[in-house]
Design an enzyme around this catalytic site. Structure first.
Site, mmCIF file in Angstrom:
data_model
loop_
_atom_site.group_PDB
_atom_site.id
_atom_site.type_symbol
_atom_site.label_atom_id
_atom_site.label_comp_id
_atom_site.label_asym_id
_atom_site.label_seq_id
_atom_site.Cartn_x
_atom_site.Cartn_y
_atom_site.Cartn_z
ATOM 1 N N GLU A 200 0.459 -1.452 -0.198
ATOM 2 C CA GLU A 200 0.440 0.131 -0.310
ATOM 3 C C GLU A 200 1.065 1.394 0.038
ATOM 4 O OE1 GLU A 200 -2.754 -0.602 3.207
ATOM 5 O OE2 GLU A 200 -3.919 -2.011 2.011
ATOM 6 N N LYS A 333 -16.114 -2.246 3.006
ATOM 7 C CA LYS A 333 -15.098 -2.246 1.428
ATOM 8 C C LYS A 333 -15.893 -3.129 0.886
ATOM 9 C CE LYS A 333 -11.008 -3.252 3.697
ATOM 10 N NZ LYS A 333 -10.006 -4.873 4.469
#
Length: 414
Positions: A200, A333
């Site tokens: 990330e 999500k």
């Protein structure tokens, strides 16, 4: 203008980790929508299945054949009906026939096509709150766990959020500055560091978790002083990746220790105090809802205990967690549940129960900004989308674009 779906097409593309994923295109008269699905590396055991047997290729085959026949002619502006058709087509509780990622790509592409056809932004088309505001960016600066290699911190993410920023420009800039300052501090601490990064865009240094927390807090405090507003740090423990069910211990491989459930909770509570952590995600393994509730009581008023793998954006699990007062925040999500409307149902429950919605990326992301649009539409208080890397910066840049419409200083209250 007709909003009937005229054409649907899918293809295989690749996410930020170079993994195969599904991208869907949806056409209505005079407009078009495109979306691709993300993928997580530390995936909750209760999430829907990403793909059927046969993987991405099978999902693409189904979308371009049988599913297209079912969806063509439906009203793209009626997201509930489109998502219901996707659910009916799959016919399973976990999307094992079509794949949850495939369903999500089609669901989102349909919403984008409908918003484009109506001349609206996606956040306007999908909004479920009366007052549109901008979430604070929450980004991973120092990483470990499943997102990094051997020798990196055991906790998966050490995060930063400029929750004292007065406008979105300052907020976005602050996270970049903290990331850069943390790199310099790591280099000095290690006597030379290659600035290697994990999935990330966070640094993946060969240090223990507590060293990372100390250095990140120092970076955040220094930039706070320079900018004149408060920047806080938080963590995603991703404790399920530490949990050994046979030993019933949390195994810290970098530290070389094993902690009991009680010792894990004590460590989290101690570090909340020591490093003023405002946010703690998945501090315990994903099946220990009672433990989440106990820990939430231990740190009441000090931090947001957030559920990701515990809840996986599932409305029924969230309702259980709310009853037990297990969490103060919820990771959202959409691909965990496969459909936009299912994720929206969870967000609505969170708002009703006073739980903070945290709209989140995955470690494998497409280079798009749609997530920022969803965060604003749904009243997300935090947008967890990383700090650096093209696919992460895309979300921050989209927040800046949205701010031109609703106002740069319209920040949420936390």
């Amino acid at each position: 203008m007709s909003l009937k779906i005229r054409k649907l097409r899918a293809r295989k593309i690749y996410n930020s980790r170079g993994e195969e994923t599904v991208e869907a295109d949806v056409w209505v008269d005079g407009a078009f929508g495109r979306a691709a699905a993300p993928a997580g590396k530390s995936k909750g055991g209760k999430e829907v299945m990403y793909y059927p047997e046969g993987g991405v290729d099978e999902s693409v085959r189904l979308i371009n054949g049988e599913l297209a026949e079912k969806l063509i002619g439906l009203d793209a502006s009626d997201q509930e009906s489109v998502d219901e058709a996707l659910r009916d087509f799959d016919g399973t509780s976990d999307f094992r026939k079509l794949g949850g990622n495939a369903a999500f790509a089609v669901s989102l592409a349909t919403a984008i096509a409908a918003s484009n056809a109506q001349g609206k932004q996606l956040f306007e088309h999908l909004k479920i709150v009366d007052s549109l505001k901008l979430p604070y960016p929450l980004g991973n600066v120092i990483g470990g766990g499943a997102h990094a290699g051997k020798g990196a911190p055991d906790w998966q993410e050490m995060l930063v959020s400029p929750i004292g920023a007065r406008n979105v420009d300052d907020a976005v800039k602050a996270n970049f500055l903290v990331h850069a300052r943390a790199g310099k501090l790591l280099d000095k601490h290690l006597g030379g560091f290659t600035l290697g990064r994990g999935d990330e865009g966070a640094y993946a240094p060969p240090i223990r978790t507590e060293e990372g927390l100390r250095l990140l807090k120092q970076a955040a405090d220094e930039i706070s002083d320079e900018l004149g507003f408060r920047i806080r740090i938080g963590v995603d423990v991703a404790a399920s990746s530490l949990w050994d069910p046979a030993k019933k211990k949390y195994v810290y491989r970098t530290e070389g220790i094993e902690l009991s459930r009680e010792e894990q909770m004590s460590r989290v509570a101690e570090w909340v105090d020591r490093y003023e952590l405002f946010y703690v995600e998945d501090p315990l393994e994903e099946n220990d809802m009672d433990g989440f509730a106990e820990l939430s009581r231990m740190v009441e008023g000090k931090t947001l205990i957030c559920g990701d793998d515990l809840i996986v954006t599932n409305p029924s699990i969230l309702s259980q967690a709310a009853e037990k007062k297990a969490v103060k925040a919820l990771i959202v999500k959409p691909n965990q549940v496969g459909l936009l409307t299912t994720a929206m149902k969870s967000v609505k429950i969170a708002h009703e129960r006073g739980i903070v919605p945290v709209v989140s990326h995955r470690s494998g992301e497409p280079p798009e900004g749609h997530l920022a649009q969803l965060a604003v539409a749904w009243g997300g208080k935090l947008l967890k989308a990383g700090v650096v890397g093209g696919e992460r910066v895309a979300k921050a840049n989209e927040l800046l674009r949205i701010s031109e419409v609703i106002g740069k200083d319209r920040m949420v209250s936390l």
